[in-house]
Design a protein around this motif. Structure first.
Motif, mmCIF file in Angstrom:
data_model
loop_
_atom_site.group_PDB
_atom_site.id
_atom_site.type_symbol
_atom_site.label_atom_id
_atom_site.label_comp_id
_atom_site.label_asym_id
_atom_site.label_seq_id
_atom_site.Cartn_x
_atom_site.Cartn_y
_atom_site.Cartn_z
ATOM 1 N N LEU A 143 -13.244 -5.198 7.668
ATOM 2 C CA LEU A 143 -11.661 -5.041 7.345
ATOM 3 C C LEU A 143 -10.578 -5.644 8.062
ATOM 4 O O LEU A 143 -9.584 -6.119 7.780
ATOM 5 N N SER A 144 -10.876 -5.804 9.519
ATOM 6 C CA SER A 144 -9.766 -6.638 10.303
ATOM 7 C C SER A 144 -9.694 -7.866 9.802
ATOM 8 O O SER A 144 -8.455 -8.570 10.116
ATOM 9 N N SER A 145 -10.919 -8.567 9.585
ATOM 10 C CA SER A 145 -10.903 -9.949 9.107
ATOM 11 C C SER A 145 -10.002 -10.218 7.885
ATOM 12 O O SER A 145 -9.336 -11.012 7.519
ATOM 13 N N THR A 146 -10.391 -9.072 6.957
ATOM 14 C CA THR A 146 -9.594 -9.157 5.546
ATOM 15 C C THR A 146 -8.185 -8.909 5.685
ATOM 16 O O THR A 146 -7.489 -9.894 4.797
ATOM 17 N N VAL A 147 -7.634 -8.105 6.344
ATOM 18 C CA VAL A 147 -6.276 -8.025 6.401
ATOM 19 C C VAL A 147 -5.494 -9.258 7.006
ATOM 20 O O VAL A 147 -4.228 -9.490 6.801
ATOM 21 N N VAL A 200 -19.340 -8.134 0.252
ATOM 22 C CA VAL A 200 -18.230 -8.591 -0.639
ATOM 23 C C VAL A 200 -17.056 -9.243 0.188
ATOM 24 O O VAL A 200 -16.569 -10.026 0.042
ATOM 25 N N LEU A 201 -16.797 -8.240 1.225
ATOM 26 C CA LEU A 201 -15.651 -8.889 2.137
ATOM 27 C C LEU A 201 -15.714 -10.269 2.696
ATOM 28 O O LEU A 201 -15.011 -10.966 3.076
ATOM 29 N N ARG A 202 -17.077 -10.361 3.064
ATOM 30 C CA ARG A 202 -17.489 -11.833 3.791
ATOM 31 C C ARG A 202 -17.029 -13.032 2.809
ATOM 32 O O ARG A 202 -17.070 -13.963 3.333
ATOM 33 N N VAL A 256 -7.844 -3.642 13.396
ATOM 34 C CA VAL A 256 -7.024 -4.604 14.213
ATOM 35 C C VAL A 256 -6.143 -5.462 13.296
ATOM 36 O O VAL A 256 -6.467 -6.332 12.315
ATOM 37 N N TRP A 257 -4.927 -4.960 13.284
ATOM 38 C CA TRP A 257 -3.811 -5.754 12.406
ATOM 39 C C TRP A 257 -3.446 -6.943 13.176
ATOM 40 O O TRP A 257 -3.236 -7.031 14.239
ATOM 41 N N PRO A 258 -3.205 -8.025 12.119
ATOM 42 C CA PRO A 258 -2.891 -9.298 12.697
ATOM 43 C C PRO A 258 -1.322 -9.313 13.265
ATOM 44 O O PRO A 258 -0.685 -8.266 12.677
ATOM 45 N N VAL A 259 -1.031 -10.264 14.142
ATOM 46 C CA VAL A 259 0.328 -10.332 14.616
ATOM 47 C C VAL A 259 1.300 -10.515 13.161
ATOM 48 O O VAL A 259 2.394 -9.856 13.241
ATOM 49 N N GLU A 260 1.046 -11.473 12.592
ATOM 50 C CA GLU A 260 2.002 -11.650 11.327
ATOM 51 C C GLU A 260 1.185 -11.434 10.067
ATOM 52 O O GLU A 260 0.464 -12.292 9.389
ATOM 53 N N CYS A 261 1.355 -10.191 9.786
ATOM 54 C CA CYS A 261 0.541 -9.867 8.615
ATOM 55 C C CYS A 261 1.395 -9.875 7.072
ATOM 56 O O CYS A 261 2.456 -9.813 7.078
ATOM 57 N N THR A 262 0.729 -10.221 6.201
ATOM 58 C CA THR A 262 1.597 -10.891 4.851
ATOM 59 C C THR A 262 1.407 -9.597 3.977
ATOM 60 O O THR A 262 2.091 -9.686 2.770
ATOM 61 N N ILE A 263 0.916 -8.654 4.024
ATOM 62 C CA ILE A 263 0.846 -7.279 3.320
ATOM 63 C C ILE A 263 2.305 -6.618 2.974
ATOM 64 O O ILE A 263 3.020 -6.420 3.816
ATOM 65 N N GLN A 264 2.475 -6.655 1.681
ATOM 66 C CA GLN A 264 3.961 -5.954 1.474
ATOM 67 C C GLN A 264 3.680 -4.559 0.889
ATOM 68 O O GLN A 264 4.801 -3.622 1.008
ATOM 69 N N HIS A 265 2.656 -4.235 0.187
ATOM 70 C CA HIS A 265 2.409 -2.967 -0.509
ATOM 71 C C HIS A 265 0.981 -2.336 0.214
ATOM 72 O O HIS A 265 0.017 -3.110 0.048
ATOM 73 N N LEU A 266 0.900 -1.275 0.864
ATOM 74 C CA LEU A 266 -0.045 -0.498 1.428
ATOM 75 C C LEU A 266 -0.165 0.867 0.900
ATOM 76 O O LEU A 266 0.539 1.302 0.920
ATOM 77 N N GLU A 267 -1.521 1.331 0.655
ATOM 78 C CA GLU A 267 -1.995 2.497 0.293
ATOM 79 C C GLU A 267 -3.082 2.677 1.349
ATOM 80 O O GLU A 267 -4.156 2.264 0.895
ATOM 81 N N ILE A 268 -3.095 3.766 2.005
ATOM 82 C CA ILE A 268 -4.031 4.003 2.831
ATOM 83 C C ILE A 268 -3.930 5.601 3.420
ATOM 84 O O ILE A 268 -2.993 6.147 3.193
#
Length: 594
Positions: free
Chosen positions: A150-154, A120-122, A175-187
């Protein structure tokens, strides 16, 4: 006259009809609306914002929807491999690729295993997904590539909301990207380092919900932070179902000065919270000056002798001007004498995952209105436990003053414990306490009750008649199940689609499957040393329209009742046709010997 000529509804513009569709569930649209007339049929075919939720769905409806709605018309999708629909995700992916859902914006995956999650992630990378929810308690294989996926997905530029609750994955390895667009995170985070790493790499983060964080070490210290000013964007933070002490909590919150909303859900010990209350108040006034909403729900088993005076002493510090006038943060304290459970929580919230123990005697104090009058709290209770054998029913019998309207209006899960005969007037008392029409799941633990009460199943069916929206019933005996218990399963009403029961032998397993009438799904807890594969092979011979999941101690089966009935009818027709052919054959080719 036709529906098209009679109804003004039929001449409404297409855009308005599609707006109405947003407030209807998919099954109503495709089963009812679509079949009214040709124009409605075409309107449904043109609708491209379907919200498909396959959780707890009938297998026949699952196949029907998959055949009717094209992938490009689905905007929201939920897939589930839980006990009510085991094997659903594999069945779905055998028909579709996620990349076919070109307009998909929200995807929810429940109890998915690592093999299907990778697939699914791919595919998700090829879509413009805005929201992604992954919840799984499955044990993933050790040599998987989920972290890489998951690192690619984020890194997806469109992703704004992300929920990751995967028990067998170390989230800190993402591995989180330098400029991540996520605004709401539940983890869920296992360490403070992981929490800080998330804050540091998500500059657009506005809302963060943290689970599983374990920071009980009083000597733990905050790791070095390269740029703490990057945390100033976070406005809403929730810690829930974890363990964290007050000193570490203050250290973590010192990095989020712009916080406006804070929630603590079963993550701090009550005694630790109370011992730091004055220090906590000072911390809020000096370090969290923008905090306008603070909610907490804390619980603890308290085995000391507890009195109403002690509960009043516990809640007294919340009666100060800071709590009641400046902030207007009102607090409730409850103590159940039987369960010895102490609860301290805000009057504006209640944890829906917490099981409320309905007891005959409890102490309650509040800095605002009494608990029983607090609509927010009573509506927030979704999970209720009640021992039918306790003295509660003698105390709250029909002669006493029962409430004119149900106290608990939105309970969806009711767990009952029964040790002896089903109490008289219990249904009346239950109806006065709980809005039974709102229930969707019931669990009944009978223990030895079936030995003493010959009318047990009749009483259970009487309860089910009052709960038309219940689709899931769990019955466990707490000891070896007998053959006569299995026979009673056939009495269970048809609106129960999912049944969970206990069996003691392979033979009982087969009989249980037969007696439930091939409803949507069944989960069998197996208190047996027999090999369940024997029953599976026997069942497979009878019905090929199913999928199952076999775990240690349980077997979950998802059935297609309609397909099974059709197969039985086809087999009967084949037998009748064969008899007719044989009769014709004998007429023409077998000489009459008379």
């Amino acid at each position: 006259m036709s529906v098209e000529q009679d109804s003004l509804f039929c001449i409404l513009p297409l855009e308005l009809i599609h707006l109405i569709f947003r407030h209807l569930d998919t099954q109503t649209i495709v089963h009812s609306f679509r079949l009214v007339c040709k124009r409605f049929h075409n309107m449904v075919n043109m609708y491209d914002e379907f919200d498909i939720n396959f959780k707890s769905i009938l297998k026949s409806d699952f196949h029907y929807i998959c055949n009717i709605i094209p992938p490009e018309n689905i905007k929201f999708l939920t897939l589930s491999d839980d006990d009510e629909t085991p094997g659903q995700i594999g069945c779905f992916l055998s028909r579709f690729r996620i990349e076919q859902f070109t307009k998909l914006r929200s995807l929810t995956l429940l109890e998915i295993d690592d093999r299907y999650l990778s697939m699914v992630l791919r595919d998700v990378h090829k879509l413009e997904i805005i929201e992604l929810i992954i919840v799984s308690k499955e044990e993933f294989t050790k040599n998987n590539t989920i972290i890489d996926d998951l690192s690619s997905t984020v890194c997806l530029r469109t992703l704004r909301k992300l929920t990751l609750d995967i028990v067998d994955i170390d989230i800190s390895e993402i591995v989180w990207p330098v400029e991540c667009t996520i605004q709401h995170l539940e983890i869920h985070c296992d360490t403070c380092d992981a929490y800080c790493n998330i804050l540091y790499h998500l500059p657009n983060l506005r809302t963060l919900v943290v689970e599983k964080l374990c920071m009980a070490n009083m000597n733990a210290s905050m790791p070095e932070l390269a740029n703490p000013t990057s945390f100033h964007q976070l406005s809403s933070l929730t810690f829930k179902y974890c363990t964290i002490n007050m000193l570490m909590l203050e250290l973590l919150l010192s990095q989020t000065p712009a916080l406006e909303h804070l929630r603590l859900v079963r993550c701090v010990y009550i005694r630790d919270f109370m011992s730091h209350l004055s220090q906590w108040q000072n911390f809020i006034e000096t370090r969290l000056v923008l905090l306008s909403k603070f909610e907490f729900f804390l619980t603890e088993t308290f085995q000391m002798v507890t009195t109403p005076a002690y509960i009043e002493q516990l809640i007294a510090p919340f009666r100060t001007t800071f709590w009641t006038e400046t902030k207007r943060w009102f607090v409730i304290c409850d103590y159940g004498t039987n369960s010895q459970h102490l609860m301290l929580y805000s009057s504006s919230m209640y944890d829906p995952q917490f099981r409320y123990n309905l007891e005959s005697k409890r102490f309650s104090r509040s800095t605002s209105v009494p608990t029983i009058s607090n609509t927010i709290i009573m509506d927030g209770i979704r999970n209720v436990y009640l021992n039918l054998s306790q003295k509660m029913f003698s105390v709250t019998s029909f002669q006493n003053n029962l409430p004119s309207a149900p106290m608990f209006t939105k309970v969806d899960y009711l767990k009952l414990s029964l040790n002896h005969n089903w109490p008289t007037y219990s249904l009346r008392v239950l109806s006065s306490l709980i809005n039974l029409s709102y229930l969707t799941k019931i669990s009944i633990e009978t223990g030895e009750a079936s030995d003493y009460d010959p009318n047990l199943m009749i009483n259970i069916c009487s309860l089910l008649k009052l709960t038309p929206n219940v689709h899931s019933l769990k019955m466990t005996r707490g000891m070896s199940t007998r053959d006569r218990d299995i026979k009673t399963f056939s009495l269970i009403l048809d609106h129960i689609r999912h049944l969970t029961v206990s069996v003691s032998t392979v033979t009982q397993m087969s009989k249980a499957i037969q007696n439930v009438g091939y409803r949507s799904s069944i989960k069998l807890y197996m208190n047996t040393s027999d090999d369940p594969s024997v029953a599976i092979q026997r069942f497979q011979h009878e019905n090929e329209y199913y999928s199952y999941r076999l775990k240690s101690g349980s077997l979950s089966i998802w059935l297609d009742k309609n397909a099974y009935i059709a197969k039985q009818a086809a087999n009967q027709n084949n037998i009748e046709q064969t008899d007719q052919d044989l009769e014709t054959f004998s007429t023409f080719f077998i000489p009459n010997t008379k």
